[in-house]
Scaffold this motif. Structure first.
Motif, PDB file in Angstrom:
ATOM      1  N   GLN A 115       8.548  91.126  61.866  1.00 21.02           N
ATOM      2  CA  GLN A 115       7.248  90.468  61.675  1.00 21.02           C
ATOM      3  C   GLN A 115       6.882  89.590  62.868  1.00 21.02           C
ATOM      4  O   GLN A 115       5.716  89.518  63.275  1.00 21.02           O
ATOM      5  CB  GLN A 115       7.271  89.631  60.391  1.00 21.02           C
ATOM      6  CG  GLN A 115       6.978  90.489  59.169  1.00 21.02           C
ATOM      7  CD  GLN A 115       7.582  89.924  57.913  1.00 21.02           C
ATOM      8  OE1 GLN A 115       7.919  88.741  57.866  1.00 21.02           O
ATOM      9  NE2 GLN A 115       7.729  90.759  56.905  1.00 21.02           N
TER      10      GLN A 115
ATOM     11  N   ILE B  91       9.384  82.666  55.827  1.00 25.18           N
ATOM     12  CA  ILE B  91       9.810  82.793  54.433  1.00 25.18           C
ATOM     13  C   ILE B  91      11.027  83.715  54.303  1.00 25.18           C
ATOM     14  O   ILE B  91      11.975  83.428  53.593  1.00 25.18           O
ATOM     15  CB  ILE B  91       8.640  83.298  53.556  1.00 25.18           C
ATOM     16  CG1 ILE B  91       7.574  82.201  53.442  1.00 25.18           C
ATOM     17  CG2 ILE B  91       9.126  83.720  52.168  1.00 25.18           C
ATOM     18  CD1 ILE B  91       6.295  82.657  52.786  1.00 25.18           C
TER      19      ILE B  91
ATOM     20  N   HIS C 208      -5.722  83.408  62.764  1.00 30.11           N
ATOM     21  CA  HIS C 208      -5.436  83.353  61.326  1.00 30.11           C
ATOM     22  C   HIS C 208      -4.403  84.405  60.949  1.00 30.11           C
ATOM     23  O   HIS C 208      -3.430  84.121  60.244  1.00 30.11           O
ATOM     24  CB  HIS C 208      -6.715  83.565  60.507  1.00 30.11           C
ATOM     25  CG  HIS C 208      -7.698  82.445  60.640  1.00 30.11           C
ATOM     26  ND1 HIS C 208      -7.326  81.132  60.663  1.00 30.11           N
ATOM     27  CD2 HIS C 208      -9.051  82.446  60.751  1.00 30.11           C
ATOM     28  CE1 HIS C 208      -8.403  80.370  60.798  1.00 30.11           C
ATOM     29  NE2 HIS C 208      -9.450  81.141  60.856  1.00 30.11           N
ATOM     30  N   GLY C 209      -4.639  85.639  61.463  1.00 33.88           N
ATOM     31  CA  GLY C 209      -3.734  86.733  61.124  1.00 33.88           C
ATOM     32  C   GLY C 209      -2.318  86.464  61.629  1.00 33.88           C
ATOM     33  O   GLY C 209      -1.331  86.637  60.900  1.00 33.88           O
TER      34      GLY C 209
ATOM     35  N   GLN D  90       4.118  82.720  59.098  1.00 33.35           N
ATOM     36  CA  GLN D  90       4.492  82.131  57.813  1.00 33.35           C
ATOM     37  C   GLN D  90       5.400  83.093  57.035  1.00 33.35           C
ATOM     38  O   GLN D  90       6.433  82.699  56.497  1.00 33.35           O
ATOM     39  CB  GLN D  90       3.232  81.802  57.006  1.00 33.35           C
ATOM     40  CG  GLN D  90       3.486  81.084  55.702  1.00 33.35           C
ATOM     41  CD  GLN D  90       3.963  79.654  55.940  1.00 33.35           C
ATOM     42  OE1 GLN D  90       3.748  79.089  57.000  1.00 33.35           O
ATOM     43  NE2 GLN D  90       4.630  79.077  54.935  1.00 33.35           N
ATOM     44  N   ALA D  91       4.973  84.398  57.034  1.00 34.24           N
ATOM     45  CA  ALA D  91       5.775  85.403  56.332  1.00 34.24           C
ATOM     46  C   ALA D  91       7.176  85.469  56.933  1.00 34.24           C
ATOM     47  O   ALA D  91       8.181  85.543  56.211  1.00 34.24           O
ATOM     48  CB  ALA D  91       5.084  86.766  56.419  1.00 34.24           C
TER      49      ALA D  91
ATOM     50  N   GLU E 298       0.186  90.979  68.239  1.00 33.87           N
ATOM     51  CA  GLU E 298      -1.190  90.597  67.876  1.00 33.87           C
ATOM     52  C   GLU E 298      -1.680  89.422  68.704  1.00 33.87           C
ATOM     53  O   GLU E 298      -2.851  89.352  69.080  1.00 33.87           O
ATOM     54  CB  GLU E 298      -1.262  90.253  66.381  1.00 33.87           C
ATOM     55  CG  GLU E 298      -1.317  91.500  65.518  1.00 33.87           C
ATOM     56  CD  GLU E 298      -1.514  91.197  64.054  1.00 33.87           C
ATOM     57  OE1 GLU E 298      -1.697  92.168  63.304  1.00 33.87           O
ATOM     58  OE2 GLU E 298      -1.485  90.018  63.675  1.00 33.87           O
TER      59      GLU E 298
ATOM     60  N   GLN F 299     -10.079  84.874  64.161  1.00 35.08           N
ATOM     61  CA  GLN F 299      -9.504  85.770  63.159  1.00 35.08           C
ATOM     62  C   GLN F 299      -8.089  86.199  63.552  1.00 35.08           C
ATOM     63  O   GLN F 299      -7.186  86.283  62.720  1.00 35.08           O
ATOM     64  CB  GLN F 299     -10.394  86.993  62.960  1.00 35.08           C
ATOM     65  CG  GLN F 299     -11.805  86.653  62.526  1.00 35.08           C
ATOM     66  CD  GLN F 299     -11.843  85.749  61.320  1.00 35.08           C
ATOM     67  OE1 GLN F 299     -11.069  85.926  60.381  1.00 35.08           O
ATOM     68  NE2 GLN F 299     -12.725  84.762  61.325  1.00 35.08           N
ATOM     69  N   SER F 300      -7.921  86.457  64.869  1.00 33.71           N
ATOM     70  CA  SER F 300      -6.592  86.854  65.321  1.00 33.71           C
ATOM     71  C   SER F 300      -5.593  85.737  65.059  1.00 33.71           C
ATOM     72  O   SER F 300      -4.466  85.988  64.618  1.00 33.71           O
ATOM     73  CB  SER F 300      -6.623  87.181  66.809  1.00 33.71           C
ATOM     74  OG  SER F 300      -7.530  88.229  67.027  1.00 33.71           O
TER      75      SER F 300
ATOM     76  N   LEU G 277      -0.969  83.598  62.368  1.00 34.92           N
ATOM     77  CA  LEU G 277      -0.396  82.473  61.621  1.00 34.92           C
ATOM     78  C   LEU G 277       0.231  82.955  60.310  1.00 34.92           C
ATOM     79  O   LEU G 277       1.337  82.530  59.927  1.00 34.92           O
ATOM     80  CB  LEU G 277      -1.515  81.468  61.330  1.00 34.92           C
ATOM     81  CG  LEU G 277      -1.156  79.991  61.351  1.00 34.92           C
ATOM     82  CD1 LEU G 277      -0.480  79.630  62.663  1.00 34.92           C
ATOM     83  CD2 LEU G 277      -2.426  79.163  61.160  1.00 34.92           C
ATOM     84  N   LEU G 278      -0.492  83.852  59.617  1.00 35.21           N
ATOM     85  CA  LEU G 278       0.019  84.380  58.346  1.00 35.21           C
ATOM     86  C   LEU G 278       1.330  85.142  58.553  1.00 35.21           C
ATOM     87  O   LEU G 278       2.267  85.033  57.769  1.00 35.21           O
ATOM     88  CB  LEU G 278      -1.035  85.280  57.691  1.00 35.21           C
ATOM     89  CG  LEU G 278      -2.254  84.527  57.129  1.00 35.21           C
ATOM     90  CD1 LEU G 278      -3.376  85.496  56.822  1.00 35.21           C
ATOM     91  CD2 LEU G 278      -1.858  83.748  55.879  1.00 35.21           C
ATOM     92  N   ARG G 279       1.403  85.905  59.655  1.00 35.34           N
ATOM     93  CA  ARG G 279       2.638  86.653  59.931  1.00 35.34           C
ATOM     94  C   ARG G 279       3.794  85.695  60.237  1.00 35.34           C
ATOM     95  O   ARG G 279       4.923  85.913  59.791  1.00 35.34           O
ATOM     96  CB  ARG G 279       2.431  87.609  61.102  1.00 35.34           C
ATOM     97  CG  ARG G 279       1.673  88.856  60.696  1.00 35.34           C
ATOM     98  CD  ARG G 279       1.711  89.897  61.798  1.00 35.34           C
ATOM     99  NE  ARG G 279       0.708  90.914  61.536  1.00 35.34           N
ATOM    100  CZ  ARG G 279       0.909  91.947  60.720  1.00 35.34           C
ATOM    101  NH1 ARG G 279       2.065  92.101  60.113  1.00 35.34           N
ATOM    102  NH2 ARG G 279      -0.048  92.821  60.523  1.00 35.34           N
TER     103      ARG G 279
END
Lengths: 457, 212
Positions: A269, A257, A246-247, A253-254, A276, A243-244, A249-251
């Protein structure tokens, strides 16, 4: 579906039943054999009693007949002096014979049936004989041989008849007893020939079933434990590392962007993502620590918990500005060797409690009490932190095996976990494991180390 | 709170704060969408759905209290046109099928989230359906398979918990012969070599869930 082994009894009803049947079978089989031997012994005693009486009666008859024969012979010779000289030793001999018979009969077993006529006849012989001999002596003095002869002719035959009748009766009885004994012995022999092999075969079959069931149960329990452990590992990994990642990875990606248009936001970020990721590494390390045989290096529970406390304090001192709590580990009673699995689980449960106190409780002081009682092992972890929210106390907080997990683990090793907590007053958990489950039976630790109270902080 | 009406309003549902934080950060970079609320289990998800009526729900499947699948069924029961995107760590085809049958519009794997999430949200908002490519292979692979019956799934679950046939028979109150028959069917339907293999396949394809 909870893969915990506490939802079914550990031994199982089938196994218990097989064990009880085996014990009952052995007891009943042996009981039957003993019963058969006992009845055979009683029969042998009766037979022996009858034989002894028969011998006694024969001896009596022989004595009586030999006495009478001597008297008759003396009468034939008509020698008064010889008669009076020889009747005295005969009398003594007969009286001695009486004593011998009486002694023999007295030594018979209490439950042996006694021929009722034997003793009275003997008494009457012994009572009348001296008088008879006296009378014979008197008659020889007067020389009245005819009267004497007549008298003996009338008085001796009834006595002989009685004696021989008695002998016949006892003989008959002995024969009966012998016949019964033979029949009884044959029955006993047959019974034992059946009972012993039947018991042996049945016991063997039940014992084989029992052994097989025990083996199967062991395999099942080990399999269940392995499945439960694997599930736990999967859950730990899912809840922490995956889960960490995934989280994070999303940051990332953000951040990519917004990198071009808003570089400061992207930087923020990325920093967040780095924090994290670091946290994820800590959680992953804890998960790995949980998998490792936690107390393998230091087989002493107190040392292991003390070490964990030191590590946590060191980590917290570098991570945060707040001063880490002081941990104090004390041991009461004589430390006993613990089963390795129990030792590991106790360490994990106590370790989780200590970790919670470090992370969430804002405690100043953590006390760990390990008490080796005769009846149980008791471990208490107390902190003076902010206490646990009632919702957390009941529920399952994600990301941790938490209180329900600690309870489940306590149940697996046959122990129980009690938790007291109040907002602002701190938290206390108490883990108790019964002695039978906790301690290794054979080897006691040398009393040289006994009764120490130490602090490892 | 001023939310312009043309933004896609999103409810983020996951029991892991790190994942929720990541999703919120990623969505915040997009001018056409916004996270209006978050929930950490199925029960909260239903409450938040009622309160906010979001355009899109992002739903994790493994959650405490009420899992994602049951939450989808409950929400779709109340709001038949609710648009829900499933986000999960696992690529089991059976689990995906169940979610889609329950009314999920899309099924995304978390490892592809950073690439696919934003486009998928827009696609679903536009009325389309979507599945991770990886997921679509899995679904195609088993599309023609015989489905397991509920009775067979019950047996499979107990096999995975390490129980022997006899114990399974006792627990399900059926004869051992019945259990043996079901095990045979399970092995043939899953193409498994033995019980352990069957249990592994069952977990992988999401037929059973070792979580609860």
């Amino acid at each position: 579906m909870k893969p915990s082994s506490s939802d079914s009894p550990v031994i199982g009803p089938r196994l218990t039943l097989a064990f009880v049947v085996l014990i009952a079978l052995i007891a009943v089989g042996n009981g039957l054999v003993i019963w058969q031997f006992q009845s055979a012994r009683l029969q042998t005693n009766r037979l022996a009693g009858a034989q002894q009486q028969l011998i006694a009666a024969f001896q009596l008859q022989v004595s009586v007949l030999s006495l009478h024969q001597t008297l008759r012979d003396l009468l034939e010779s008509a020698d008064a002096r010889r008669l009076s000289a020889e009747t005295a030793p005969l009398r003594t001999a007969l009286s001695d014979e009486g004593v011998r018979i009486r002694t023999a009969l007295a030594s018979l077993r209490a439950n042996t049936p006694l021929e009722p006529a034997l003793l009275p006849l003997m008494e009457s012989i012994q009572a009348t004989l001296p008088a008879q001999l006296e009378a014979i002596n008197d008659l020889t003095m007067t020389g009245d041989w005819a009267t004497l002869q007549r008298r003996l002719q009338y008085e001796l035959p009834p006595l002989e008849g009685q004696t021989s009748e008695l002998v016949n009766r006892i003989d008959q009885r002995a024969r009966d007893e012998l016949g019964q004994a033979m029949a009884r012995m044959r029955r006993v022999q047959n019974s034992i020939l059946v009972i012993v092999p039947a018991t042996a075969v049945a016991s063997f079959v039940v014992a084989a079933v029992l052994g097989w069931s025990v083996l199967r149960r062991i395999v099942e329990l080990r399999l269940e434990a392995r499945v439960a452990e694997r599930t736990r590992i999967a859950r730990d990994l899912h809840d922490t590392l995956l889960q960490s990642f995934h989280g994070v990875l999303l940051r990332f990606q953000a951040a990519t962007i917004v990198l071009q248009d808003r570089p400061m936001d992207a930087k923020q970020q990325l920093e967040h993502a780095i924090d994290e990721a670091a946290q994820a590494i800590t959680e992953g390390r804890n998960a790995v620590q949980n998998l490792r045989s936690a107390t393998a290096a230091a087989d002493d529970l107190a040392v292991a918990i003390g070490t964990l406390g030191r590590e946590l304090a060191a980590t917290q001192a570098t991570d945060r500005t707040a001063t880490p709590p002081v941990i104090d580990v004390s041991v009461e009673g004589t430390p006993r060797d613990l089963h390795p699995i129990v030792r590991d689980e106790v360490y994990r449960i106590a370790g989780e409690a200590v970790r919670n106190a470090f992370r969430h409780a804002s405690a100043h002081r953590i006390e760990v009490d390990i008490r080796y009682d005769e009846r149980r092992l008791r471990v208490r972890v107390r902190d003076d932190g902010q206490g646990i929210q009632p919702a957390v106390l009941e529920g399952d907080r994600p990301g941790h095996f938490g209180l329900p997990g600690m309870r489940e683990r306590a149940g697996v090793i046959g122990g129980r976990l009690d938790v007291w907590s109040e907002a602002g007053l701190g938290t206390e958990i108490e883990l108790t494991v019964p002695a039978a489950a906790a301690y290794v039976r054979s080897r006691r630790r040398s009393s040289l180390f006994g009764g120490r109270t130490g602090t490892y902080s | 709170m001023s939310v312009s009406s043309d933004r896609i309003r999103i409810l983020s549902i996951d029991d892991h704060p790190v994942v929720r934080g990541g999703i919120a950060t990623l969505i915040a970079t997009q001018p056409d969408m916004t996270v209006v609320a978050e929930a950490s289990n199925g029960r909260e998800a239903i409450e938040q759905f009622r309160r906010h009526r979001p355009d899109i729900g992002l739903m994790d499947l493994q959650m405490p209290e009420l899992n994602g699948l049951d939450a989808i069924i409950a929400i779709r029961g109340e709001f038949p046109d609710a648009r829900i995107i499933v986000l999960t760590t696992y690529d089991g085809d059976v689990q995906a099928l169940r979610a889609l049958q329950a009314g999920a519009r899309a099924y995304l794997l978390k490892n592809a989230l950073h690439k696919e999430l934003l486009d998928t949200i827009r696609a679903v908002h536009a009325g389309k359906k979507a599945i991770s490519p990886e997921m679509s292979y899995e679904l195609a692979e088993h599309a023609m398979d015989d489905a397991l019956t509920t009775a067979e799934i019950d047996v499979l679950r107990l096999i995975a918990a390490g129980k022997a046939n006899k114990q399974i028979a006792d627990l399900l109150s059926v004869t051992e012969a019945t259990v043996k028959g079901r095990v045979k069917n399970i092995l043939s339907k899953l193409g498994a070599e033995d019980r352990t293999h069957a249990a592994m396949i069952a977990v992988k394809r999401g037929i059973i869930d070792l979580w609860r």
